[in-house]
Design a protein around this motif. Structure first.
Motif, PDB file in Angstrom:
ATOM      1  N   CYS A   1       0.845  -1.197   0.000  1.00 39.05           N
ATOM      2  CA  CYS A   1       0.000   0.000   0.000  1.00 39.05           C
ATOM      3  C   CYS A   1       0.881   1.247   0.000  1.00 39.05           C
ATOM      4  CB  CYS A   1      -0.911   0.003   1.219  1.00 39.05           C
ATOM      5  SG  CYS A   1      -1.824   1.542   1.422  1.00 39.05           S
ATOM      6  N   GLN A   2       0.560   2.214  -0.874  1.00 39.15           N
ATOM      7  CA  GLN A   2       1.367   3.427  -0.982  1.00 39.15           C
ATOM      8  C   GLN A   2       1.129   4.381   0.183  1.00 39.15           C
ATOM      9  OE1 GLN A   2      -0.156   4.730  -4.688  1.00 39.15           O
ATOM     10  NE2 GLN A   2       0.539   2.898  -5.734  1.00 39.15           N
ATOM     11  N   HIS A   3       0.072   4.129   0.926  1.00 43.81           N
ATOM     12  CA  HIS A   3      -0.291   5.083   1.977  1.00 43.81           C
ATOM     13  C   HIS A   3       0.139   4.618   3.365  1.00 43.81           C
ATOM     14  CE1 HIS A   3      -2.680   7.499  -0.831  1.00 43.81           C
ATOM     15  NE2 HIS A   3      -2.996   6.336  -1.367  1.00 43.81           N
ATOM     16  N   CYS A   4      -0.073   3.314   3.632  1.00 40.67           N
ATOM     17  CA  CYS A   4       0.252   2.842   4.979  1.00 40.67           C
ATOM     18  C   CYS A   4       1.323   1.768   4.968  1.00 40.67           C
ATOM     19  CB  CYS A   4      -1.009   2.333   5.691  1.00 40.67           C
ATOM     20  SG  CYS A   4      -1.690   0.838   4.939  1.00 40.67           S
TER      21      CYS A   4
ATOM     22  N   GLY B   1      -7.915   1.883   3.542  1.00 37.66           N
ATOM     23  CA  GLY B   1      -9.018   2.237   2.668  1.00 37.66           C
ATOM     24  C   GLY B   1      -8.645   3.121   1.504  1.00 37.66           C
ATOM     25  N   GLN B   2      -7.362   3.416   1.323  1.00 41.80           N
ATOM     26  CA  GLN B   2      -6.945   4.272   0.216  1.00 41.80           C
ATOM     27  C   GLN B   2      -6.914   3.489  -1.093  1.00 41.80           C
ATOM     28  OE1 GLN B   2      -6.318   7.470   0.028  1.00 41.80           O
ATOM     29  NE2 GLN B   2      -6.521   8.010   2.185  1.00 41.80           N
ATOM     30  N   SER B   3      -7.235   4.162  -2.184  1.00 39.42           N
ATOM     31  CA  SER B   3      -7.223   3.521  -3.488  1.00 39.42           C
ATOM     32  C   SER B   3      -5.807   3.146  -3.890  1.00 39.42           C
ATOM     33  CB  SER B   3      -7.814   4.464  -4.529  1.00 39.42           C
ATOM     34  OG  SER B   3      -7.630   3.924  -5.821  1.00 39.42           O
ATOM     35  N   THR B   4      -5.677   2.001  -4.571  1.00 33.70           N
ATOM     36  CA  THR B   4      -4.364   1.560  -5.042  1.00 33.70           C
ATOM     37  C   THR B   4      -4.120   1.960  -6.488  1.00 33.70           C
ATOM     38  OG1 THR B   4      -5.277  -0.533  -5.746  1.00 33.70           O
ATOM     39  CG2 THR B   4      -4.392  -0.438  -3.516  1.00 33.70           C
ATOM     40  N   SER B   5      -5.113   2.591  -7.113  1.00 31.98           N
ATOM     41  CA  SER B   5      -4.986   2.924  -8.529  1.00 31.98           C
ATOM     42  C   SER B   5      -4.116   4.150  -8.762  1.00 31.98           C
ATOM     43  CB  SER B   5      -6.363   3.151  -9.149  1.00 31.98           C
ATOM     44  OG  SER B   5      -7.014   4.194  -8.472  1.00 31.98           O
ATOM     45  N   ALA B   6      -3.896   4.931  -7.715  1.00 33.75           N
ATOM     46  CA  ALA B   6      -3.083   6.128  -7.879  1.00 33.75           C
ATOM     47  C   ALA B   6      -1.656   5.739  -8.223  1.00 33.75           C
ATOM     48  CB  ALA B   6      -3.101   6.953  -6.602  1.00 33.75           C
ATOM     49  N   PRO B   7      -1.021   6.458  -9.119  1.00 36.21           N
ATOM     50  CA  PRO B   7       0.357   6.137  -9.480  1.00 36.21           C
ATOM     51  C   PRO B   7       1.293   6.298  -8.296  1.00 36.21           C
ATOM     52  CG  PRO B   7      -0.306   8.235 -10.431  1.00 36.21           C
ATOM     53  CD  PRO B   7      -1.553   7.596  -9.876  1.00 36.21           C
ATOM     54  N   SER B   8       2.311   5.461  -8.280  1.00 36.79           N
ATOM     55  CA  SER B   8       3.228   5.478  -7.139  1.00 36.79           C
ATOM     56  C   SER B   8       4.048   6.761  -7.095  1.00 36.79           C
ATOM     57  CB  SER B   8       4.159   4.275  -7.208  1.00 36.79           C
ATOM     58  OG  SER B   8       4.861   4.301  -8.438  1.00 36.79           O
ATOM     59  N   ALA B   9       4.112   7.471  -8.234  1.00 37.64           N
ATOM     60  CA  ALA B   9       4.895   8.704  -8.274  1.00 37.64           C
ATOM     61  C   ALA B   9       4.091   9.904  -7.781  1.00 37.64           C
ATOM     62  CB  ALA B   9       5.371   8.974  -9.698  1.00 37.64           C
ATOM     63  N   ALA B  10       2.868   9.641  -7.291  1.00 35.99           N
ATOM     64  CA  ALA B  10       2.027  10.757  -6.873  1.00 35.99           C
ATOM     65  C   ALA B  10       2.599  11.454  -5.644  1.00 35.99           C
ATOM     66  CB  ALA B  10       0.622  10.260  -6.576  1.00 35.99           C
ATOM     67  N   ARG B  11       3.214  10.672  -4.767  1.00 37.31           N
ATOM     68  CA  ARG B  11       3.745  11.268  -3.544  1.00 37.31           C
ATOM     69  C   ARG B  11       5.196  10.861  -3.361  1.00 37.31           C
ATOM     70  NH1 ARG B  11      -0.899  10.326   0.860  1.00 37.31           N
ATOM     71  NH2 ARG B  11       0.615  11.489   2.050  1.00 37.31           N
ATOM     72  N   PRO B  12       6.054  11.300  -4.222  1.00 39.87           N
ATOM     73  CA  PRO B  12       7.455  10.869  -4.117  1.00 39.87           C
ATOM     74  C   PRO B  12       8.202  11.553  -2.982  1.00 39.87           C
ATOM     75  CG  PRO B  12       7.193  12.388  -5.938  1.00 39.87           C
ATOM     76  CD  PRO B  12       5.835  12.215  -5.319  1.00 39.87           C
ATOM     77  N   ASP B  13       7.922  12.828  -2.764  1.00 38.65           N
ATOM     78  CA  ASP B  13       8.706  13.555  -1.767  1.00 38.65           C
ATOM     79  C   ASP B  13       8.249  13.261  -0.343  1.00 38.65           C
ATOM     80  OD1 ASP B  13       7.029  16.754  -2.307  1.00 38.65           O
ATOM     81  OD2 ASP B  13       6.318  14.702  -2.221  1.00 38.65           O
TER      82      ASP B  13
END
Ligand code: ZN
Length: 94
Positions: free
Chosen positions: A3-6, A21-33
């Motif tokens: 999961c990219q969020h938790c 509960g966060q969506s997994t469809s968001a690209p992994s580069a959305a929150r790089p920093d």
């Protein structure tokens, strides 16, 4: 996948993370920093702040002995305080 969020390990086919509960469809580069934020500040920044503080201390010492007008010492003291607060805020953000 993870999961990219938790960071929980979830199924590759999962649409949302079962834990946060966060969506997994968001690209992994959305929150790089959010993850790769450098921990250490640039050296020149620390040195500049240190120089300002040392200079402020020297001016304060002079002002204390009456060689500088009060307005100058107040200005230097305010500058030193601003730098100090700025450094603390910067450190808290990272
Ligand atoms: Zn999650």
């Amino acid at each position: 996948m993870t999961c990219q969020h938790c960071g929980t390990e979830i199924s590759d086919k999962a649409i949302v993370c079962f834990r946060c509960g966060q969506s997994t469809s968001a690209p992994s580069a959305a929150r790089p920093d959010a993850r790769r934020r450098p921990a250490a500040q640039p050296l020149w920044l620390a040195l500049t702040a240190l120089l300002v503080l040392v200079a402020g201390g020297l001016y304060m010492a002079r002002a204390a002995s009456g060689q500088l007008p009060a307005s100058v010492s107040y200005t230097v003291a305010a500058l030193a305080a601003v730098v100090l607060v700025w450094r603390i805020l910067k450190r808290r953000r990272t």
